[in-house]
Scaffold this active site. Structure first.
Site, PDB file in Angstrom:
ATOM      1  N   HIS A 108      27.577  71.480  23.856  1.00  0.00           N
ATOM      2  CA  HIS A 108      28.241  70.547  24.769  1.00  0.00           C
ATOM      3  C   HIS A 108      27.413  69.289  24.987  1.00  0.00           C
ATOM      4  CE1 HIS A 108      25.557  71.515  28.171  1.00  0.00           C
ATOM      5  NE2 HIS A 108      25.652  72.777  27.781  1.00  0.00           N
ATOM      6  N   CYS A 113      22.165  76.897  26.137  1.00  0.00           N
ATOM      7  CA  CYS A 113      23.218  76.190  25.406  1.00  0.00           C
ATOM      8  C   CYS A 113      22.596  75.187  24.440  1.00  0.00           C
ATOM      9  CB  CYS A 113      24.143  75.452  26.380  1.00  0.00           C
ATOM     10  SG  CYS A 113      25.280  76.521  27.272  1.00  0.00           S
TER      11      CYS A 113
END
Length: 140
Positions: free
Chosen positions: A95, A111
């Site tokens: 992301h 992440c």
């Protein structure tokens, strides 16, 4: 006739008559903190990323994305913005990040963070080709 090609630890089969199968390969190198995107076998992007900081973990292996969310906010980390999220394993996603100054160094809780503009490009390509035609490969 099928020809076997090994690309970043993923074996891609292609028909000699039809050319390379339509596959988007997202290759993430944890030791280099870099992502290469291969579209139908050709490198189209090479970007810095941030993965897990010390004490945290980014999962390694080969994954197929299961969820795309254009606007997502973390339910685990105080509503942190996660634009253009491509979820590939549990709560782990690729992301965009507001901490672009940290790209190229381990800085996340696990992440894979990208510059938001790059995250949008990747998100749109995954959406266009489909999750089932995308592989995320994460390695040391």
């Amino acid at each position: 006739m099928l020809q076997r090609i090994a690309t970043f630890g993923v074996i891609v089969f292609m028909s000699v008559n039809q050319g390379l199968a339509q596959l988007l390969l997202i290759d993430i190198d944890l030791s280099e903190q870099r992502m290469q995107v291969l579209d139908s076998g050709a490198v189209t992007h090479d970007w810095p990323v941030s993965t897990a900081r010390p004490g945290k973990c980014t999962p390694t292996g080969t994954f197929t994305p299961y969820l795309l969310k254009r606007e997502h906010y973390s339910t685990l980390y105080d509503g942190a913005p996660m634009p253009f999220s491509i979820f590939f394993s549990g709560n782990y996603a690729i992301h965009g990040t507001t901490q672009t100054d940290r790209l190229g160094t381990p800085a996340s809780a696990g992440c894979v963070r990208l510059d938001p503009e790059n995250a949008e490009v990747l998100f749109n390509r995954v959406r266009e080709l489909g999750k089932e035609e995308t592989r995320v490969v994460i390695h040391e």
